[in-house]
Design an enzyme around this catalytic site. Structure first.
Site, PDB file in Angstrom:
ATOM      1  N   LYS A 228       5.515   5.355   5.627  1.00  0.00           N
ATOM      2  CA  LYS A 228       4.655   4.211   5.959  1.00  0.00           C
ATOM      3  C   LYS A 228       5.457   2.935   6.244  1.00  0.00           C
ATOM      4  CE  LYS A 228       3.395   3.095   1.146  1.00  0.00           C
ATOM      5  NZ  LYS A 228       3.778   1.745   0.832  1.00  0.00           N
ATOM      6  N   ASP A 229       6.735   2.894   5.846  1.00  0.00           N
ATOM      7  CA  ASP A 229       7.583   1.726   6.124  1.00  0.00           C
ATOM      8  C   ASP A 229       8.245   1.786   7.502  1.00  0.00           C
ATOM      9  OD1 ASP A 229       7.094   0.745   3.586  1.00  0.00           O
ATOM     10  OD2 ASP A 229       8.928   1.601   2.714  1.00  0.00           O
TER      11      ASP A 229
ATOM     12  N   ARG B  98      -3.233  -4.884   4.339  1.00  0.00           N
ATOM     13  CA  ARG B  98      -4.252  -3.828   4.347  1.00  0.00           C
ATOM     14  C   ARG B  98      -4.985  -3.779   2.998  1.00  0.00           C
ATOM     15  NH1 ARG B  98      -4.197   0.958   1.966  1.00  0.00           N
ATOM     16  NH2 ARG B  98      -2.015   0.671   1.387  1.00  0.00           N
ATOM     17  N   ARG B  99      -4.206  -3.802   1.910  1.00  0.00           N
ATOM     18  CA  ARG B  99      -4.831  -3.748   0.578  1.00  0.00           C
ATOM     19  C   ARG B  99      -5.605  -5.027   0.288  1.00  0.00           C
ATOM     20  NH1 ARG B  99       0.715  -1.281  -1.865  1.00  0.00           N
ATOM     21  NH2 ARG B  99       0.269   0.933  -1.475  1.00  0.00           N
TER      22      ARG B  99
ATOM     23  N   ARG C 149       5.818  -9.006  -4.060  1.00  0.00           N
ATOM     24  CA  ARG C 149       6.870  -8.368  -3.291  1.00  0.00           C
ATOM     25  C   ARG C 149       7.909  -7.759  -4.219  1.00  0.00           C
ATOM     26  NH1 ARG C 149       8.853 -10.080   1.186  1.00  0.00           N
ATOM     27  NH2 ARG C 149      10.119  -8.221   0.913  1.00  0.00           N
TER      28      ARG C 149
ATOM     29  N   ARG D  32       7.869  -5.034  -8.980  1.00  0.00           N
ATOM     30  CA  ARG D  32       6.439  -5.369  -8.936  1.00  0.00           C
ATOM     31  C   ARG D  32       5.746  -5.061 -10.259  1.00  0.00           C
ATOM     32  NH1 ARG D  32       4.110  -2.247  -4.317  1.00  0.00           N
ATOM     33  NH2 ARG D  32       6.130  -1.225  -4.064  1.00  0.00           N
TER      34      ARG D  32
ATOM     35  N   CYS E 162       3.665  -3.657  11.084  1.00  0.00           N
ATOM     36  CA  CYS E 162       3.462  -3.800   9.639  1.00  0.00           C
ATOM     37  C   CYS E 162       2.456  -4.899   9.360  1.00  0.00           C
ATOM     38  CB  CYS E 162       4.776  -4.151   8.957  1.00  0.00           C
ATOM     39  SG  CYS E 162       5.748  -2.703   8.578  1.00  0.00           S
TER      40      CYS E 162
END
Length: 308
Positions: free
Chosen positions: A81-82, A127-128, A145, A151, A236
């Site tokens: 996903k990155d 997105r979240r 971040r 995190r 992104c």
């Protein structure tokens, strides 16, 4: 078999190293010699700005791309996903490993009363954030971040009610705490839970070696999700979610795709079930449906607001 040692490039976070070691073990089991080379990416170094403000797609992958192009490493392992949907010239996708958990989870502090009232939730993902606001419009969402460990640490140090994580990342390095709930209503990032290995296009030795690790079902499903993302031009930056699943019994692909406004107030979604033969254009066709239902205007608004 040739005696070349395959140099595996990775970021130096615990999760990234876990992923690299997983690939290393699989290659060793096939009889290949390997070496792991860890590098720090800009995305790990600059932690005081939200990702979308850094204005680079692939901030976590760029350093490794350069190391590959310069011949310092042969392959690189990433959370898929990155990875930007367009790979740099000369670099190709060599394998997608079998997918892990795709779900997003809320890690909380033992008390979920805030879900009924006001609360503060942390995430570095647009997105979240958009999906959270769509469901809990009166909550505060703060930027978070750093790698997974950082995190988790920040969540403990701050008075937030919770933070959103990908289940797969926490499960891989045994960091998933007892206090969590599955956010099964949240559509994951395209290719969430999947690991990808990239290699140089002309490096037949490494491509053949890594190709043996490919999981075809994951490759197809992530291709659909990333094609959807690429067509909507997410990079992104836009709040885009997508999930494709193969239904073995029916021999179909179930696809869910969604585009949100940044504040979560607008939501355009698409749900499709198609025969497996139609997978190649499914992501593209689903994105066109989003465009037709107001997505063109919404993408324009998102791009303009991120420029400010």
């Amino acid at each position: 078999m040739a005696e070349k040692t395959i140099r595996i490039g990775t970021r130096d976070s615990e999760l990234a190293l876990w992923q690299a070691h997983t690939v290393e073990k699989k290659l060793n089991d096939l009889g290949y010699k390997t070496e792991i080379i860890a590098v720090k990416s800009q995305g790990d170094i600059i932690l005081d700005k939200p990702l979308y403000e850094l204005g680079i797609t692939g901030i976590f992958t760029k350093t490794l791309d350069i190391a590959m192009i310069n011949g310092q490493v042969d392959i690189a392992v990433h959370s898929m996903k990155d990875v930007p949907t367009a790979l740099p010239m000369g670099i190709v996708q060599a394998a997608v490993l079998e997918r892990a958990n795709t779900v997003d989870i809320l890690v909380h502090k033992g008390n979920l009363d805030f879900l009924q009232g006001e609360g503060t939730v942390a995430t570095g993902s647009l997105r979240r954030q958009a999906q959270w606001w769509n469901k809990y419009p009166n909550h505060t969402v703060v930027d978070l971040r750093g790698n997974v460990n950082t995190r988790m640490q920040k969540l403990q140090e701050n008075n937030w009610n919770g933070a959103v994580f990908a289940a797969a990342g926490l499960e891989r390095i045994n960091l998933k705490p007892e206090n969590y709930i599955n956010l099964d209503w949240m559509i994951p990032a395209p290719a969430q839970g999947a690991m990808v290995v990239v290699a140089m296009a002309e490096d037949d030795f490494c491509r053949d070696a890594v190709g043996q690790l490919n999981d075809i079902e994951t490759e197809v499903c992530t291709h659909i999700e990333r094609q959807f993302l690429k067509t909507l031009e997410g990079g992104c930056t836009a709040p885009i979610g997508a999930l494709a699943k193969y239904n073995e019994i029916e021999d179909t692909i179930d696809f869910k795709g969604v585009l949100f406004s940044i504040d979560g107030k607008q939501k355009i979604e698409v749900n499709k079930i198609v025969p497996i033969e139609e997978w190649k254009k499914l992501g593209y066709n689903s994105a066109q449906e989003i465009f037709a239902n107001g997505g063109t205007e919404l993408m324009k608004t998102i791009k303009e607001s991120l420029k400010k």
